[in-house]
Scaffold this active site. Structure first.
Site, PDB file in Angstrom:
ATOM      1  N   ASP A 102      17.586 -28.313  13.502  1.00 47.04           N
ATOM      2  CA  ASP A 102      17.352 -26.878  13.583  1.00 47.04           C
ATOM      3  C   ASP A 102      18.690 -26.149  13.622  1.00 47.04           C
ATOM      4  O   ASP A 102      19.647 -26.659  14.208  1.00 47.04           O
ATOM      5  CB  ASP A 102      16.568 -26.576  14.869  1.00 47.04           C
ATOM      6  CG  ASP A 102      15.658 -25.372  14.736  1.00 47.04           C
ATOM      7  OD1 ASP A 102      15.057 -25.224  13.658  1.00 47.04           O
ATOM      8  OD2 ASP A 102      15.551 -24.601  15.701  1.00 47.04           O
ATOM      9  N   TYR A 107      21.560 -23.600  14.940  1.00 45.29           N
ATOM     10  CA  TYR A 107      21.879 -23.040  16.262  1.00 45.29           C
ATOM     11  C   TYR A 107      21.161 -21.688  16.386  1.00 45.29           C
ATOM     12  O   TYR A 107      21.061 -20.936  15.426  1.00 45.29           O
ATOM     13  CB  TYR A 107      23.376 -22.815  16.406  1.00 45.29           C
ATOM     14  CG  TYR A 107      24.208 -24.081  16.341  1.00 45.29           C
ATOM     15  CD1 TYR A 107      23.994 -25.129  17.229  1.00 45.29           C
ATOM     16  CD2 TYR A 107      25.234 -24.201  15.397  1.00 45.29           C
ATOM     17  CE1 TYR A 107      24.780 -26.277  17.182  1.00 45.29           C
ATOM     18  CE2 TYR A 107      26.021 -25.351  15.348  1.00 45.29           C
ATOM     19  CZ  TYR A 107      25.787 -26.387  16.232  1.00 45.29           C
ATOM     20  OH  TYR A 107      26.555 -27.515  16.180  1.00 45.29           O
ATOM     21  N   PHE A 153      25.760 -28.305  12.102  1.00 47.15           N
ATOM     22  CA  PHE A 153      26.732 -28.609  13.156  1.00 47.15           C
ATOM     23  C   PHE A 153      27.934 -27.663  13.188  1.00 47.15           C
ATOM     24  O   PHE A 153      28.719 -27.684  14.130  1.00 47.15           O
ATOM     25  CB  PHE A 153      27.244 -30.062  13.061  1.00 47.15           C
ATOM     26  CG  PHE A 153      26.182 -31.092  13.283  1.00 47.15           C
ATOM     27  CD1 PHE A 153      25.712 -31.358  14.559  1.00 47.15           C
ATOM     28  CD2 PHE A 153      25.645 -31.805  12.217  1.00 47.15           C
ATOM     29  CE1 PHE A 153      24.725 -32.323  14.775  1.00 47.15           C
ATOM     30  CE2 PHE A 153      24.658 -32.758  12.420  1.00 47.15           C
ATOM     31  CZ  PHE A 153      24.195 -33.016  13.698  1.00 47.15           C
ATOM     32  N   HIS A 168      21.674 -39.670  17.694  1.00 44.69           N
ATOM     33  CA  HIS A 168      22.167 -38.321  17.452  1.00 44.69           C
ATOM     34  C   HIS A 168      23.379 -38.041  18.353  1.00 44.69           C
ATOM     35  O   HIS A 168      23.476 -38.574  19.465  1.00 44.69           O
ATOM     36  CB  HIS A 168      21.043 -37.315  17.758  1.00 44.69           C
ATOM     37  CG  HIS A 168      21.304 -35.938  17.263  1.00 44.69           C
ATOM     38  ND1 HIS A 168      22.002 -35.002  18.001  1.00 44.69           N
ATOM     39  CD2 HIS A 168      20.958 -35.323  16.109  1.00 44.69           C
ATOM     40  CE1 HIS A 168      22.068 -33.874  17.328  1.00 44.69           C
ATOM     41  NE2 HIS A 168      21.454 -34.031  16.167  1.00 44.69           N
TER      42      HIS A 168
END
Length: 387
Positions: free
Chosen positions: A156, A158, A169, A282
């Site tokens: 998803d 931020y 990221f 992750h």
């Protein structure tokens, strides 16, 4: 500070089979002089991705509603991607997604990333982005399809202010690196001890995108402060299509980095004889201790790319700024290379004509092309800021 080359390649971990002799191409472009990417005939057609796709004709074939709903895709999707995704954006599912996003906008809901950044992972030139990027670097685009070497799959976007900008990221300054990205830096450091995190805890990953790393979230939008609020609306099908397109079109192979179970599902159908698929926990603080820090993915990625494409085509994971704050387009040489080229061109004994060998001619033309591009870019900035 370590040099970018130290992160980009390490001769000690590359086998001799990965070292290929590079031969100059017959044209006089800067890429032929300083070394063009190695490609096989199967991928060569992607060097001109829009040659068989008539965008204008395709747009004219759309209905009035389709044109309205797909305006963002028409304006910002790079043609190398639009040529492959044009059928997908016309599916009932994608048009329903666009209607949903239109309602979100009309309701006044705050949605991240900003609309102009939704497709920054595959966008064409956006003048606003160019001007906003003057203090970082200049490129004409981020990751066109025919340049993809590696794919990092996120989840998803931020969901807080000044964070998401279309690259998984990544965050724009002055926002500092989120915890997952800090852990990614630690992973790189474990693979390449010379790596240094960006100054001021920076988290802008556009340099990776420009080097062929596609950073793609599974869902491309989210309501402010409401994680996963746009999941299940249609983005998952679209981004899966993008992932499958990379696997299908990049016939020589790319590296897929899938961190966490959701990302692992996205690469389940990838042909692992053709591509390299790297999976692990992750980098989130909740799961990174379960093997992310020691997965060795950044080094393994480069080892595979070196074997497949040659050592000059591995990823430079360095993010620290260089002396020049504006970098020329990827198809051109750096300022350092041009300075060296000028020295070669101008180094003739006094009173004697310069020897016009083929390398000198190519170098001279390369310098002229490079300087013409810089002049054009400076004129563009001057004209835009004056208006």
């Amino acid at each position: 500070m370590a040099s970018p080359a130290g992160l980009k390649r390490n001769a000690n971990h590359l086998s001799s089979s990965a070292i290929d002799n590079k031969k100059p191409k017959s044209n006089s472009s800067i890429t032929s002089f300083f070394g063009a990417p190695k490609t096989k005939p199967a991928d060569s057609k992607l060097s001109t991705p829009s040659s068989s796709f008539n965008k204008q004709k395709w747009v004219e074939s759309l209905t009035a509603e389709q044109k309205e709903l797909l305006q963002l895709e028409i304006n910002t999707l790079d043609e190398s991607w639009l040529a492959q995704l044009k059928e997908e954006v016309l599916t009932p599912e994608f048009l329903a997604l666009k209607r949903f996003l239109k309602k979100e906008k009309e309701s006044g809901a705050k949605v991240f990333p900003p609309e102009s950044d939704i497709y920054s992972w595959c966008s064409t030139t956006d003048l606003r982005w160019v001007l906003a990027s003057l203090l970082t670097r200049y490129r004409s685009r981020h990751t066109p399809l025919h340049k993809v070497k590696a794919v990092i799959i996120g989840q998803d976007p931020y969901h807080n202010h000044n964070q998401a900008h279309g690259l998984a990221f990544s965050v724009r300054p002055p926002t500092t690196s989120p915890p997952s990205l800090v852990n990614i830096y630690t992973g790189i450091k474990n693979d390449y001890p010379s790596f240094e995190s960006p100054p001021n805890k920076g988290g802008l990953l556009t340099p990776w995108a420009e080097r062929g790393v596609l950073m793609l979230n599974t869902c491309l939008t989210v309501r402010a402060h409401q994680a996963n609020s746009h999941s299940g609306k249609g983005w998952e099908r679209f981004t899966q299509k993008a992932i499958d397109t990379v696997a299908r079109v990049r016939t020589r192979g790319v590296v897929f980095l899938a961190w966490g179970a959701p990302a692992g599902k996205r690469v389940a159908g990838i042909n692992r004889q053709k591509h390299c698929v790297l999976q692990s926990a992750h980098p989130s603080p909740l799961s990174a201790h379960r093997g992310f820090f020691t997965n060795g993915h950044f080094k393994k990625c480069n080892e595979w790319l070196a074997e497949r494409y040659g050592p000059d085509e591995v990823i430079d994971w360095n993010l620290t700024p260089t002396a020049s704050t504006i970098t020329p387009p990827a198809s051109h040489a750096s300022h350092t290379q041009v300075d060296a080229a000028k020295t070669h061109v101008e180094k003739a004994p006094e009173g004697q004509p310069l020897k016009e060998d083929s390398k000198t001619i190519k170098t001279s033309k390369a310098v002229e092309e490079f300087e013409d591009d810089l002049d054009a870019f400076e004129a563009l900035v001057e004209t835009t800021t004056a208006s």
